[in-house]
Enzyme design. Structure first.
Site, PDB file in Angstrom:
ATOM      1  N   SER A 125     -65.775  -6.106   7.138  1.00  0.00           N
ATOM      2  CA  SER A 125     -66.831  -5.120   6.877  1.00  0.00           C
ATOM      3  C   SER A 125     -67.053  -4.868   5.386  1.00  0.00           C
ATOM      4  O   SER A 125     -68.126  -4.410   4.993  1.00  0.00           O
ATOM      5  CB  SER A 125     -66.508  -3.796   7.580  1.00  0.00           C
ATOM      6  OG  SER A 125     -65.252  -3.297   7.169  1.00  0.00           O
ATOM      7  N   ASP A 164     -64.344   8.296   5.157  1.00  0.00           N
ATOM      8  CA  ASP A 164     -64.307   6.848   4.942  1.00  0.00           C
ATOM      9  C   ASP A 164     -64.007   6.621   3.473  1.00  0.00           C
ATOM     10  O   ASP A 164     -64.865   6.793   2.603  1.00  0.00           O
ATOM     11  CB  ASP A 164     -65.648   6.205   5.321  1.00  0.00           C
ATOM     12  CG  ASP A 164     -65.648   4.691   5.091  1.00  0.00           C
ATOM     13  OD1 ASP A 164     -64.633   4.155   4.603  1.00  0.00           O
ATOM     14  OD2 ASP A 164     -66.673   4.052   5.385  1.00  0.00           O
ATOM     15  N   HIS A 173     -64.846   1.832   2.541  1.00  0.00           N
ATOM     16  CA  HIS A 173     -66.139   1.213   2.233  1.00  0.00           C
ATOM     17  C   HIS A 173     -66.793   1.940   1.052  1.00  0.00           C
ATOM     18  O   HIS A 173     -66.280   2.945   0.560  1.00  0.00           O
ATOM     19  CB  HIS A 173     -67.038   1.249   3.475  1.00  0.00           C
ATOM     20  CG  HIS A 173     -66.452   0.509   4.637  1.00  0.00           C
ATOM     21  ND1 HIS A 173     -65.710   1.143   5.621  1.00  0.00           N
ATOM     22  CD2 HIS A 173     -66.465  -0.804   4.958  1.00  0.00           C
ATOM     23  CE1 HIS A 173     -65.293   0.255   6.499  1.00  0.00           C
ATOM     24  NE2 HIS A 173     -65.735  -0.937   6.116  1.00  0.00           N
TER      25      HIS A 173
END
Length: 425
Positions: free
Chosen positions: A156, A401, A404
């Site tokens: 990702s 998060d 990312h």
């Protein structure tokens, strides 16, 4: 009446006075050094919740990899500076694009749309110690890439990166999506005016793997990873790509059962099989990948991107970990987590072995390392945090998060370095 002062010759008194002057001078020097340190330290490393240093312990970048090996590998050409050692400096020009000008930003990385209140994290760029790297020139890049193809192969973070890459190019020409798999994990875009294609190949472990996860990352069973087989999703189309960015990393920390010759040889973080160790598995995976690249007769530029560290503080994603910082760290002010340092060391060691093989075989293979770990470690402010969700305060969102990257955000600077590496090649 004013009392008259008398001067008397007293050696002991003079010695005491001289000692006092020395003490005063030393004190003044110490105070000056402290003031200078405080004045020049980066004031942007504060958080909205604490002003203490981050809970990122463990040996530093330099302490975790042999200095000579790292320096030898990272400096790509003699006479060229090390692109990957430096600092983030202020950039008044700001981002290349906005969340409104780029239509392919996925919601979890669209921090501005999701209500992130600060924007200072958008005004920094990466500056190597001994040189300057120009901003990514999208028009020049597309002209250079006419009739070429790129592939981003990995997990990702690769998806995060390809979106950043496309968002910058989008300012020159919108791309047309020409392929996607059922889950939109592997995709391909085409820039018609330049006959240039960009592919995203979902292969988080780079090897053949049986993965049973839903879109939220919830697994219905353990991963089965074949340590002796490459993932055909990328290996079978390898020769169709002119430029490739490969990356491994965090998926090797998941619960995995390892197979060789169709038989279980161990596992990581699971029950029912002996512990094999993620580090041993990662080494085997990278050796298989690098051997494949080295033995291929395909003439492409392959950049292996080192793992991108996370910035969870006060816990992990599942235990209340947060990332609320609003500015970068200065170089030397933060140490890698043990797991990130170990992963990076494995990557460098296996890459160096591949280079030795290349030298001995006298093959011309364009395999280089994109040492992302250090520069990424200095940007704790660039993650979505709570703003992976739309206006999290309204919905009482708790999970951050911290892996990312916001788009636009620090990940955009990776493309400046990529263009420099392409031009050097």
């Amino acid at each position: 009446m004013v009392k008259e002062k008398r001067f008397e010759w007293n050696p002991w008194l003079i010695l005491q006075q001289n000692q006092s002057l020395v003490k005063f001078g030393v004190s003044f020097l110490v105070v000056g050094l402290v003031f200078r340190f405080l004045y020049t330290s980066d004031t942007t490393t504060t958080t909205t919740t604490t002003t203490t240093s981050p809970s990122i312990s463990v040996p530093s970048l330099e302490e975790n990899s042999p200095h000579d090996d790292a320096e030898e590998i990272r400096i790509l050409h003699k006479g060229k500076c090390d692109l990957f050692m430096g600092n983030w400096i202020r950039d008044p020009l700001g981002p290349y694009y906005t969340n409104e000008s780029c239509p392919i930003i996925e919601s979890p990385q669209n921090c501005m749309k999701n209500g992130r209140p600060d924007s200072g994290y958008l005004y920094w760029r990466w500056k190597p110690r001994d040189c300057d790297v120009p901003r990514f020139n999208a028009k020049k890049f597309l002209k250079l890439m006419r009739d070429k193809s790129w592939a981003f192969i990995g997990d990702s973070i690769s998806r995060n990166h390809v979106q950043s890459f496309l968002c910058i190019l989008w300012k020159v020409e919108p791309a047309v999506e020409v392929y996607h798999d059922f889950e939109y994990k592997s995709r391909r875009w085409h820039f018609r005016s330049y006959n240039f294609t960009v592919s995203l190949v979902w292969s988080p472990l780079l090897l053949k793997a049986d993965i049973h996860e839903d879109r939220n990352g919830v697994a219905s069973s353990d991963i089965h990873l074949h340590l002796d087989k490459l993932d055909a999703k990328w290996a079978d189309q390898y020769e169709t790509f002119d430029y490739i960015i490969l990356s491994g990393g965090k998926w090797f920390l998941k619960t995995i059962i390892y197979f060789e010759n169709g038989k279980v040889v161990g596992c990581h973080n699971c029950k029912g099989a002996p512990e094999y160790g993620f580090d041993n598995a990662y080494r085997k995976a990278l050796k298989l990948v690098f051997d494949f690249v080295m033995n291929s007769n395909h003439n492409s530029l392959v950049l292996f991107r080192t793992a991108s560290p996370d910035h969870f503080e006060n816990g992990e994603w599942f235990s209340g970990g947060t990332c609320d910082r609003t500015g970068p760290f200065k170089e030397g002010r933060v140490k890698l987590k043990d797991i990130d340092a170990k992963m990076r060391l494995i990557e460098f060691e296996e890459f160096k072995k591949a280079r030795v093989t290349m030298t001995e075989s006298k093959k011309r293979v364009n395999l280089k390392i994109f040492d992302n770990t250090h520069l990424a470690s200095l940007r704790p402010d660039g993650h979505p945090g709570l703003y992976r969700e739309f206006h999290p305060q309204r919905r009482n969102v708790k999970v951050h998060d911290c892996l990312h990257w916001c788009l636009p955000g620090p990940i955009d600077s990776w493309n400046d370095l990529i263009m420099e590496m392409v031009l050097r090649s």
